[in-house]
Write an enzyme that holds these catalytic residues in place. Structure first.
Site, mmCIF file in Angstrom:
data_model
loop_
_atom_site.group_PDB
_atom_site.id
_atom_site.type_symbol
_atom_site.label_atom_id
_atom_site.label_comp_id
_atom_site.label_asym_id
_atom_site.label_seq_id
_atom_site.Cartn_x
_atom_site.Cartn_y
_atom_site.Cartn_z
ATOM 1 N N CYS A 170 11.515 -5.031 1.724
ATOM 2 C CA CYS A 170 12.480 -5.823 2.492
ATOM 3 C C CYS A 170 12.842 -7.109 1.733
ATOM 4 C CB CYS A 170 11.929 -6.093 3.890
ATOM 5 S SG CYS A 170 13.179 -6.636 5.051
ATOM 6 N N GLU A 185 3.993 -1.083 5.247
ATOM 7 C CA GLU A 185 2.754 -1.824 5.520
ATOM 8 C C GLU A 185 2.493 -2.034 6.999
ATOM 9 O OE1 GLU A 185 5.525 -3.096 4.315
ATOM 10 O OE2 GLU A 185 5.940 -5.082 5.147
ATOM 11 N N HIS A 190 9.336 -1.151 5.833
ATOM 12 C CA HIS A 190 8.000 -1.761 5.804
ATOM 13 C C HIS A 190 6.878 -0.752 5.997
ATOM 14 C CE1 HIS A 190 9.588 -5.862 6.044
ATOM 15 N NE2 HIS A 190 10.480 -5.390 6.882
#
Lengths: 214, 300
Positions: A96, A193, A191
């Site tokens: 991002c 993560e 994302h």
């Protein structure tokens, strides 16, 4: 009501042990990246100063506000050392805001916004509009296997132009590119993560391991 | 994977909480004009809070404080590229509906405005946009999360420049979380009752040791040292209300607070950025404010 993210178990596919990976910790979700990398067996440093770059085998630039990261990186003398590291072939993965930092060209940045560059792409910041347009979806990413990647897009950028040196890894149904790689650099608009998706980080750690061997 | 490929989901919990995650380690600044929003973005704010009067003025001028004029919010959205937040009154779901239509990125259901409902908060699950809500203790935080809040902001006492209440609230919340982690299941049932919060949420926190959403802090932060102290006490980020634009040199102070939040554990950097900032907001001591005029007591 309570949404606990179900973490996919790290698969057994080999991530070499002993890799030292930094996560740029100026602002954003750097702790989430650190957590994923640790679970995959890397030793993780949170990086805020230029001298902390030297021992690293690889670096992750997290999600957050790209304009804030840019400002802080320049204020604290980190931008030029980061550019030098990119030129020197340090493997870097950006999500991002991190993707924006790695783009050669940023469209719709704030006044005076700079990127580090490295990826031969033009990225449009906040390409979907305000937060009401943020979404999650599944993406088909052949490079990571058959199972779709569950991707969360939060005020996300898209890669508007993929230059000849970069390769698109994933696109939305409308054809817009949301993941790219180029040599040791990897970038995603979304994302992994925060969704328990480990495959991008594992893919990145394999790049890191290959670079260490060379 | 339950959804099929390409089914896009908007406004899910993950998407809402995800934006909060991206704001972590950042400073969110109150602004009342587009020009102030520009200063905040240039200084490195991670988001701006668009409102008509900063809390210090709401406090001194009195009267009913409401959602801002849509024209003002539009002008601020047009000025900056970082996320724009705006405040709705506690329980005023129509103000929240308006803010969603205006295209802000985040709604603050805020005790700084006059409450519109002294019993109910907004049902935040009904909205595509994420909400942040204030809390003075863990029970209040969990009730807001149960109603759909995607970020908690410890309240402090807004518009004072006195950080003591912010300190108290974040210490209280984190202390209560720590206490839960040491409890057995039979004790957790009682804790849930005492916290007036759902057992599932209480049990989740007891096992993870943290809130399921991001925790920022607010209310009285006026200096880089104040902001860094909140971070050292465990905040994920900081709201600065009147502290920037009621000070002598907003540009420099705003940038200094941003830097102090990134290097919150490095006293050398905090000392450096604290130099020559000019006058901080004058402020009032919370102890001089009669209890009925304290904003933190709004919300239930």
């Amino acid at each position: 009501m309570t949404i606990l993210s179900v973490r996919a178990r790290p698969a057994e596919t080999a991530v070499p042990a002993g890799l030292r990976v930094g996560v740029l910790a100026l602002q954003g979700d750097f702790r989430e990246h650190a957590q994923v990398l640790r679970e995959l067996g890397a030793s993780v440093d949170l990086v805020r100063r230029s001298e902390e770059l030297a021992p690293l085998d690889g670096l992750v630039i997290p999600g957050g506000e790209s304009s804030v990261m840019d400002k802080l990186a320049r204020t604290f003398g980190l931008a030029e050392p980061l550019r030098a590291a990119i030129r020197g072939g340090l493997p870097i993965y950006g999500t991002c805001a991190g993707l924006i930092m790695l783009a050669d060209t940023v469209l719709d940045g704030i006044t005076g916004q700079q990127s580090l560059g490295g990826l031969d792409i033009a990225v449009r910041r906040n390409a979907f509009g305000s937060q009401t347009a943020s979404f999650e979806t599944d993406l088909d990413i052949p490079a990571l296997g058959k199972q779709p990647v569950h991707a969360v897009f939060i005020r996300a950028p898209v890669v508007e132009t993929v230059g000849p040196r970069a390769t698109a890894l994933a696109t939305l149904d409308d054809g817009r590119c949301v993941a790219v790689e180029q040599g040791n650099l990897l970038g995603t608009s979304f994302h992994p993560e925060i969704t328990g998706e480990y495959r991008f980080h594992r893919y990145f750690l394999q790049k890191v391991a290959a670079a260490v061997r060379r | 994977m339950t959804e099929s490929i390409s089914a896009e989901q908007f406004g899910s919990s993950r998407v809402k909480r995800g934006l909060s995650e991206m704001l972590k380690g950042g400073v969110i600044m109150d602004v009342v004009t587009a020009a102030q929003a520009r200063i905040a973005e240039d200084a490195g704010a991670v988001a701006v809070m668009a409102l008509e009067r900063v809390p210090a003025d709401i406090r001194s001028q009195g009267g009913v404080a409401r959602m801002s004029d849509p024209d003002l919010i539009d002008s601020i959205i047009a000025e900056v590229n970082i996320p724009v937040m705006a405040k709705a009154r506690i329980g005023h779901f129509v103000e929240a509906q308006i803010l969603e239509v205006l295209g802000v990125d985040y709604i603050d259901e805020s005790e700084v405005l006059s409450p519109a409902d002294y019993v109910n908060h907004i049902d935040k699950w009904n909205f595509t946009l994420p909400f942040v809500c204030g809390a003075t203790n863990l029970g209040e935080a969990l009730r807001r999360i149960n109603e759909g809040a995607a970020m908690i902001r410890s309240k402090g006492e807004a518009g004072t420049g006195d950080v003591s209440e912010a300190t108290k609230h974040i210490r209280t919340i984190n202390g209560e979380i720590k206490r839960l982690t040491s409890m057995s299941r039979d004790e957790l049932y009682v804790a849930a009752k005492e916290l007036q919060a759902p057992y599932e949420l209480v049990a989740e926190i007891a096992s993870t040791g943290k809130l399921p959403v991001v925790l920022f802090t607010a209310g009285g932060v006026a200096t880089p040292a104040d902001a860094a102290m909140m971070m050292q006490l465990g905040a994920d980020g900081v709201f600065v209300g009147s502290g920037v634009f009621k000070s002598g040199n907003p540009e420099q102070r705003a940038a200094a607070i941003v830097r102090a939040v990134t290097f919150y554990d490095d006293a050398k950097v905090i000392a450096e950025v604290s130099r020559g900032l000019g006058e901080a907001m004058v402020g009032i001591n919370v102890s001089d404010i009669p209890a009925p005029h304290r904003l933190a007591s709004r919300g239930w």
